[in-house]
Write a protein that holds these residues in place. Structure first.
Motif, PDB file in Angstrom:
ATOM      1  N   TRP A   1      11.643  27.405 -70.101  1.00  0.00           N
ATOM      2  CA  TRP A   1      12.060  27.297 -71.505  1.00  0.00           C
ATOM      3  C   TRP A   1      10.836  27.306 -72.418  1.00  0.00           C
ATOM      4  O   TRP A   1      10.801  28.031 -73.413  1.00  0.00           O
ATOM      5  CB  TRP A   1      12.870  26.022 -71.701  1.00  0.00           C
ATOM      6  N   VAL A   2       9.844  26.500 -72.083  1.00  0.00           N
ATOM      7  CA  VAL A   2       8.634  26.409 -72.907  1.00  0.00           C
ATOM      8  C   VAL A   2       7.938  27.762 -72.955  1.00  0.00           C
ATOM      9  O   VAL A   2       7.563  28.239 -74.034  1.00  0.00           O
ATOM     10  CB  VAL A   2       7.695  25.302 -72.376  1.00  0.00           C
ATOM     11  N   THR A   3       7.759  28.384 -71.814  1.00  0.00           N
ATOM     12  CA  THR A   3       7.082  29.679 -71.769  1.00  0.00           C
ATOM     13  C   THR A   3       7.841  30.718 -72.591  1.00  0.00           C
ATOM     14  O   THR A   3       7.255  31.427 -73.413  1.00  0.00           O
ATOM     15  CB  THR A   3       6.950  30.160 -70.308  1.00  0.00           C
TER      16      THR A   3
ATOM     17  N   ALA B   1       6.398  25.741 -81.566  1.00  0.00           N
ATOM     18  CA  ALA B   1       5.329  24.809 -81.230  1.00  0.00           C
ATOM     19  C   ALA B   1       5.882  23.678 -80.368  1.00  0.00           C
ATOM     20  O   ALA B   1       7.093  23.548 -80.159  1.00  0.00           O
ATOM     21  CB  ALA B   1       4.710  24.250 -82.501  1.00  0.00           C
ATOM     22  N   ARG B   2       4.976  22.825 -79.917  1.00  0.00           N
ATOM     23  CA  ARG B   2       5.337  21.712 -79.028  1.00  0.00           C
ATOM     24  C   ARG B   2       6.481  20.861 -79.569  1.00  0.00           C
ATOM     25  O   ARG B   2       7.388  20.508 -78.831  1.00  0.00           O
ATOM     26  CB  ARG B   2       4.126  20.815 -78.812  1.00  0.00           C
ATOM     27  N   ARG B   3       6.400  20.496 -80.834  1.00  0.00           N
ATOM     28  CA  ARG B   3       7.405  19.604 -81.414  1.00  0.00           C
ATOM     29  C   ARG B   3       8.809  20.208 -81.329  1.00  0.00           C
ATOM     30  O   ARG B   3       9.757  19.545 -80.912  1.00  0.00           O
ATOM     31  CB  ARG B   3       7.045  19.310 -82.874  1.00  0.00           C
ATOM     32  N   ALA B   4       8.936  21.470 -81.704  1.00  0.00           N
ATOM     33  CA  ALA B   4      10.243  22.131 -81.668  1.00  0.00           C
ATOM     34  C   ALA B   4      10.727  22.309 -80.227  1.00  0.00           C
ATOM     35  O   ALA B   4      11.912  22.112 -79.928  1.00  0.00           O
ATOM     36  CB  ALA B   4      10.171  23.477 -82.376  1.00  0.00           C
ATOM     37  N   LEU B   5       9.815  22.670 -79.340  1.00  0.00           N
ATOM     38  CA  LEU B   5      10.189  22.843 -77.937  1.00  0.00           C
ATOM     39  C   LEU B   5      10.657  21.528 -77.323  1.00  0.00           C
ATOM     40  O   LEU B   5      11.650  21.493 -76.589  1.00  0.00           O
ATOM     41  CB  LEU B   5       9.004  23.408 -77.146  1.00  0.00           C
TER      42      LEU B   5
ATOM     43  N   ALA C   1       6.212  19.859 -68.977  1.00  0.00           N
ATOM     44  CA  ALA C   1       6.410  21.263 -69.358  1.00  0.00           C
ATOM     45  C   ALA C   1       5.543  21.627 -70.559  1.00  0.00           C
ATOM     46  O   ALA C   1       4.972  22.721 -70.613  1.00  0.00           O
ATOM     47  CB  ALA C   1       7.883  21.512 -69.668  1.00  0.00           C
ATOM     48  N   LEU C   2       5.411  20.709 -71.496  1.00  0.00           N
ATOM     49  CA  LEU C   2       4.607  20.987 -72.691  1.00  0.00           C
ATOM     50  C   LEU C   2       3.114  20.992 -72.381  1.00  0.00           C
ATOM     51  O   LEU C   2       2.337  21.630 -73.100  1.00  0.00           O
ATOM     52  CB  LEU C   2       4.909  19.975 -73.792  1.00  0.00           C
ATOM     53  N   ASP C   3       2.719  20.308 -71.313  1.00  0.00           N
ATOM     54  CA  ASP C   3       1.304  20.289 -70.927  1.00  0.00           C
ATOM     55  C   ASP C   3       0.794  21.672 -70.541  1.00  0.00           C
ATOM     56  O   ASP C   3      -0.410  21.924 -70.588  1.00  0.00           O
ATOM     57  CB  ASP C   3       1.064  19.314 -69.774  1.00  0.00           C
ATOM     58  N   GLN C   4       1.696  22.585 -70.174  1.00  0.00           N
ATOM     59  CA  GLN C   4       1.267  23.931 -69.824  1.00  0.00           C
ATOM     60  C   GLN C   4       0.842  24.738 -71.046  1.00  0.00           C
ATOM     61  O   GLN C   4       0.178  25.761 -70.914  1.00  0.00           O
ATOM     62  CB  GLN C   4       2.366  24.666 -69.057  1.00  0.00           C
TER      63      GLN C   4
END
Length: 158
Positions: free
Chosen positions: A52-54, A63-67, A84-87
């Motif tokens: 999902w993040v990718t 961006a991170r916040r929205a994801l 997941a966001l750390d990637q």
């Protein structure tokens, strides 16, 4: 029912559990099905979150916040969201913000500088970028066009 839902699109365990609840599937039966699906790898919230993040960062520029908000709405646990966001590399995120502004910049050329800043920074804010990052990227883009940014405030009020 779960297999049918999974053939349409990837789903989290929480999404499948909610679908089973809506269809009044007994709690014990639902848990047995969900556990079995997890055991055989049909449900994998970690893989879902990473994909999902990718996908959403590359495709929509989020961006991170929205994801993070999107993953939480889908029932992904907080630790899995963080992993997941750390990637996402912060430099990659900044570069994505720059590309988004570059794409939108030509459509704002007839506007006053303050209106351009509001429109471009607002677009980035809706995609989850912080006010500071948005304002910095917009200022850089305007300056690269040769537009003076002297009249603009030094910081953006979030």
């Amino acid at each position: 029912m779960c297999l049918r839902l999974l053939t349409l699109a990837p789903r989290t365990r929480a999404q499948l559990a909610e679908a089973l609840r809506r269809k009044d599937v007994p709690e014990a039966a639902a848990e047995a099905v969900l556990s079995r699906f997890s055991d055989v790898g049909l449900i994998d919230d970690e893989a879902f979150a990473q994909a999902w993040v990718t996908s959403r960062h590359a495709g929509r520029g989020l961006a991170r916040r929205a994801l993070a908000n999107e993953l939480r709405k889908r029932g992904v646990e907080e630790e899995t969201v963080r992993e997941a966001l750390d990637q996402l590399d912060p430099d990659q995120e900044l570069e994505t913000a720059r590309r988004l502004v570059e794409r939108k910049l030509p459509g704002t050329r007839n506007l006053e500088p303050a209106a351009r800043v509001r429109r471009l920074a607002g677009m980035l804010a809706r995609k989850g970028y912080s006010g500071g990052v948005a304002y910095r990227v917009v200022r850089e883009a305007l300056e690269s066009e040769g537009q003076s940014t002297e009249d603009l405030p030094e910081a953006f009020d979030e």
